[in-house]
Write an enzyme that holds these catalytic residues in place. Structure first.
Site, PDB file in Angstrom:
ATOM      1  N   HIS A 176      98.054  66.164  31.869  1.00  0.00           N
ATOM      2  CA  HIS A 176      97.060  67.152  30.362  1.00  0.00           C
ATOM      3  C   HIS A 176      96.695  66.655  29.484  1.00  0.00           C
ATOM      4  O   HIS A 176      96.436  67.523  28.440  1.00  0.00           O
ATOM      5  CB  HIS A 176      98.693  68.255  29.796  1.00  0.00           C
ATOM      6  N   LYS A 223      72.813  56.792  19.211  1.00  0.00           N
ATOM      7  CA  LYS A 223      73.297  56.844  20.241  1.00  0.00           C
ATOM      8  C   LYS A 223      73.780  56.230  21.222  1.00  0.00           C
ATOM      9  O   LYS A 223      72.503  55.728  21.956  1.00  0.00           O
ATOM     10  CB  LYS A 223      73.154  58.536  20.647  1.00  0.00           C
ATOM     11  N   GLU A 249      76.918  62.518  33.613  1.00  0.00           N
ATOM     12  CA  GLU A 249      76.837  64.054  33.277  1.00  0.00           C
ATOM     13  C   GLU A 249      76.254  64.486  34.307  1.00  0.00           C
ATOM     14  O   GLU A 249      75.987  65.302  34.608  1.00  0.00           O
ATOM     15  CB  GLU A 249      75.679  64.210  31.957  1.00  0.00           C
TER      16      GLU A 249
END
Ligand code: ARG
Length: 458
Positions: free
Chosen positions: A156, A283, A290
């Site tokens: 989970h 960044k 992705e």
């Protein structure tokens, strides 16, 4: 250009229809397979005396030269041709005259295209398998270096029990091994020859389908000519197997995306395999992963395209089937592209072992081990489970971990606690003692690595 079938028609085909109908823009890539198939067919025609052996030889020679000319760029694919089959035949006829016109005896484009596609995809399967093997090898190498790299295992997405990074990597190796097995299985069913099925109903000529099948390296012939020309199960199967490969890469990508975040910081991608932001100077984005996650949707879409294209088509061939190629080619191209990028990204990423360990030290991932400690001292598991739960609640309130609870406090929960509990619940013990087959202990993972490396050799 006048069509092959111009005799039956009183008008030339509309230009828009011609473009709409044409598949040359995407089936040209099967030119090698098409020519190879035609060579086998021409040899068979000669051997069976369906055409003169001398003409068969001329055709074979002519086809070989066309292949060489295409490979060398001397001959260009005509973008106005209807498809690759028509194109090759037209060039052959232009070069050989009447002899070239004999090639299409006892054959149809329907069995031709089915043959070409099987030959083409058969080779692609081998390339995909080679790439997956490369990835598995990278995972094994990385696992060897990280047999003692403790990290939290999750359920989970909550910290659950301690594992190692090697153990985690080897889970992916198992998925990928199954992918290889599915690809091989798919190839086995694909590798049957439809050539000689004709348009749908075979032929009255005395052909030898077994001979062409052998020349083309098929394991056998398809048993029913209607099935031979209308079956596209092999495209569905391959796209389905590839979809699952993509799903595996996508799950892995999702984890890498999480691990790259400041919230986890378990790994850092090599600068060559990450990207920056046009506005935020700090960044470093995991774009590759992705994109793989995104492209997984695209490949599953290809599988859907094929299933839906096929489901309403009566036997035998229908032009709908021309739509098979772009979908299955896209699935094949995409998975190869993803693997080619994913492999070096994984092999160059930096594993931040300390961060993994720090994360494993929090979250009470040794709570099961604490309960197991009491069980080994004679307590029933459910009682031990409850007591440990109470201890966790105590620790949460005090903002400490289980290892920091003094023995006298532990004893107030159960008299079975002794000094050896601290050793029993320390992180390394928790991992090292998980020696069950398939588990995370370094020796168990060693077995897993050896198993996978051996399977790769088979
Ligand atoms: N370009 C066609 C395809 O990809 C080849 C078969 C054409 N057959 C036909 N009967 N029109 O399916």
């Amino acid at each position: 250009m006048a069509k092959m079938w111009a005799g039956r028609f009183s008008k030339e085909v509309d230009e828009g229809v011609n473009a709409f109908n044409s598949s040359i823009s995407f089936d040209w890539r099967m030119y090698r397979q098409d020519i190879k198939g035609s060579i086998a067919h021409a040899k068979m025609l000669g051997k069976q005396g369906i055409i003169a052996p001398s003409e068969s030889e001329k055709i074979v020679e002519g086809l070989k030269i066309i292949l060489k000319d295409l490979d060398n760029g001397i001959l260009d694919i005509d973008p106005n041709a209807e498809d690759i089959h028509m194109f090759v035949e037209e060039v052959l006829t232009k070069r050989l005259g009447e002899t070239g016109k004999r090639l299409h005896t006892a054959r149809s484009r329907n069995d031709q295209v089915a043959t070409d596609l099987r030959l083409y995809l058969r080779d692609e399967i081998e390339e995909i398998i080679a790439l997956i093997k490369k990835l598995i090898n990278v995972l094994c190498d990385l696992a060897k270096e990280n047999k003692s790299t403790v990290m939290p295992g999750y359920t989970h997405l909550q910290r659950a029990q301690p594992i190692t990074f090697a153990h985690h990597l080897m889970a992916y190796a198992q998925m990928l091994l199954r992918d290889i097995s599915r690809l091989k299985d798919c190839k086995k069913r694909m590798n049957e020859s439809p050539l000689g099925s004709g348009a749908l109903a075979g032929t009255t000529y005395n052909t030898d389908r077994f001979y062409t099948a052998e020349l083309l390296g098929f394991d056998g012939v398809m048993q029913n000519s209607l099935d031979g020309v209308s079956d596209r199960d092999f495209c569905v199967e391959l796209s389905s197997v590839i979809s699952l490969v993509m799903v595996h890469l996508s799950r892995f990508s999702e984890e890498i995306i999480l691990w790259c975040s400041w919230e986890f910081k378990f790994i850092e991608l090599d600068d060559a395999f990450a990207t920056g932001s046009s506005i935020m100077p700090q960044k470093k984005n995991p774009d590759i992963t992705e994109l793989i996650r995104g492209k997984t949707g695209r490949v599953i879409g290809d599988l859907n395209t094929l299933l839906i294209m096929l489901k309403g088509t009566p036997l035998a061939y229908n032009k709908d089937m021309q739509e098979d190629k772009e979908a299955v080619f896209d699935a094949v191209d995409t998975v190869k592209l993803c693997l080619e990028t994913f492999i070096p990204m994984i092999s160059t990423m930096n594993v931040l072992k300390d961060n993994m360990r720090t994360a494993a030290a929090k979250g009470f991932i040794n709570a099961t081990d604490c309960a197991d400690y009491l069980v080994k001292k004679g307590m029933a598991f459910r009682t031990a489970y409850k007591i440990t739960g109470q201890l966790v609640a105590f620790c949460t309130e005090k903002n400490i971990v289980l290892e920091e609870v003094p023995l006298d406090v532990l004893k107030s929960y159960s008299q079975l606690f002794e000094n050896d509990v601290y050793q029993a619940i320390c992180l390394d013990t928790c991992v090292n003692e998980r020696k069950s087959y398939g588990g995370p202990s370094p020796e168990s993972v060693e077995i897993q690595i050896n198993y996978v490396l051996l399977a790769l050799k088979e």
